[in-house]
Design a protein around this motif. Sequence first.
Motif, PDB file in Angstrom:
ATOM      1  N   GLY A 124       0.815  -1.208   0.000  1.00  0.00           N
ATOM      2  CA  GLY A 124       0.000   0.000   0.000  1.00  0.00           C
ATOM      3  C   GLY A 124       0.850   1.260   0.000  1.00  0.00           C
ATOM      4  N   PHE A 125       1.898   1.277   0.819  1.00  0.00           N
ATOM      5  CA  PHE A 125       2.795   2.439   0.842  1.00  0.00           C
ATOM      6  C   PHE A 125       3.590   2.570  -0.453  1.00  0.00           C
ATOM      7  N   GLN A 126       3.959   1.438  -1.048  1.00  0.00           N
ATOM      8  CA  GLN A 126       4.731   1.511  -2.292  1.00  0.00           C
ATOM      9  C   GLN A 126       3.902   2.113  -3.422  1.00  0.00           C
ATOM     10  N   GLU A 127       2.612   1.823  -3.437  1.00  0.00           N
ATOM     11  CA  GLU A 127       1.737   2.439  -4.433  1.00  0.00           C
ATOM     12  C   GLU A 127       1.650   3.949  -4.239  1.00  0.00           C
ATOM     13  N   LEU A 128       1.745   4.397  -2.989  1.00  0.00           N
ATOM     14  CA  LEU A 128       1.661   5.825  -2.702  1.00  0.00           C
ATOM     15  C   LEU A 128       2.975   6.562  -2.950  1.00  0.00           C
ATOM     16  N   THR A 129       4.104   5.891  -2.644  1.00  0.00           N
ATOM     17  CA  THR A 129       5.388   6.602  -2.594  1.00  0.00           C
ATOM     18  C   THR A 129       6.416   6.130  -3.612  1.00  0.00           C
ATOM     19  N   SER A 130       6.235   4.956  -4.163  1.00  0.00           N
ATOM     20  CA  SER A 130       7.228   4.296  -5.032  1.00  0.00           C
ATOM     21  C   SER A 130       8.437   3.812  -4.231  1.00  0.00           C
TER      22      SER A 130
END
Length: 452
Positions: free
Chosen positions: A219-225
Amino acid sequence: MDQSFLLMLTNLLHLHNHLDPTTSLLSDSTSSYSSSVASPTSPTSLLTSTSAAPLLFFTIASVLSYLATHPHKKKPKTSTSSPNNNPSSPSPAAAEFSVSAFRALSTEHIWAMEAPLRDAQWRSLYGLSYPVFTTVVDKLKPYITQSQLSLPSDYAVAMVLSRLFHGFSAKTLATRYGLEPYLISKITNMVTRLLATKLYPEFIKIPVSRRRLVETTQGFQELTSLPNICGAIDGTAVRLQHLPSETVNSSMYYSRYGFPSILLQVVADHKKLFWDVCVKAPGGFDDATHFRDSLLYNRLISGDIVWDKGVNVRGEHVRPYIVGDWCFPLLSFLLTPFSGNRTGSPAENAYDEALLKGRKMVEEAIGLLKGRWKILQNLNVGLSHAPQTVVACCVLHNLCQIAREPEPELWREPEENGSPPRVLENEKSFYYYGGSARQALADDIYQRLSSR
């Protein structure tokens, strides 16, 4: 006997004597009236052989005598400053919030209403929809029942939620519900303590399971890369309405913004759900000191929490980590920005921009927390009960997020400033690995952005 009644009786006696002077004594008149009525042989003689005045007088006197011996209760004055002490018969000012009024709304009419209208009404009163409210009541009811509280469990929970949601003081709520302020405080302390202890383990959990850890990092990777972020950390000062005069070292409670407060530290995931909450420091402390005194820090630095999901980034092993601002120490499990004003290299600035998107989740979570539970904007409970009240609101925040309750307008925090904290001796190896991981992530994201 009432003086006005005696005066009225005397005046009537004088009137009677004026109309029928043959009967001048009250005792004789009463005897004569009684014997005439009791005699079955001459029912009409009273009207024909004597004056009608004695009958009129004693009829009036009898009525007045009955009224004197059966006085009507005076209607209580409507007052908002003198609440009734009996919850079962509240004062007019509190009638709308009485147990009977609450019971009528919650059991007799609630299911006859359309769900959107019903839940909108409930949110306006208690900050959450009716289904979420009943969830809270069901979970707390066994503990409230054990306390032998004289009020129904759902009514007690409703009172406390209305206080947390609207920010009412105990005195204001006492007037509204027709109870004593000390009882409001007692019920508030009991319900918030139960929320902070009994419901905390169920609704605020560190993502240690593989499934939840993968869900959070993705979920965080989708937001921040950025890969492997498992949470965002931040601190906020919760303003206290006042400090007790006997508070030791009261100056320690004054934040950098000039008001008395206690510090709240939270870690949130990509859904703005808190998975760790800590309230251990007065408002004069800085975020780094508060963090280092928390249970989370001690568990992470001791290796008690094991996140078995490492990734390789440009030859560097990067373990799951939380992200924070420059007020927190740089560690292998807590990564911070290179700078607070984007003055670094292109790679560093690209990393800082990505990190900011992750930190935004915890900033918005705090904004939602204070926006929904307005008591946290000016905490009006005793200092000894302040931490549990804050934690209780965090538990309720998670309940609302899980239930996808409508999000309120965000409470805006003042901008933070300060310098990065110094590295402690026991943190040096964590600092070294944190620096290496941060640089690898910066180079990696910059290369990916450049190749697009």
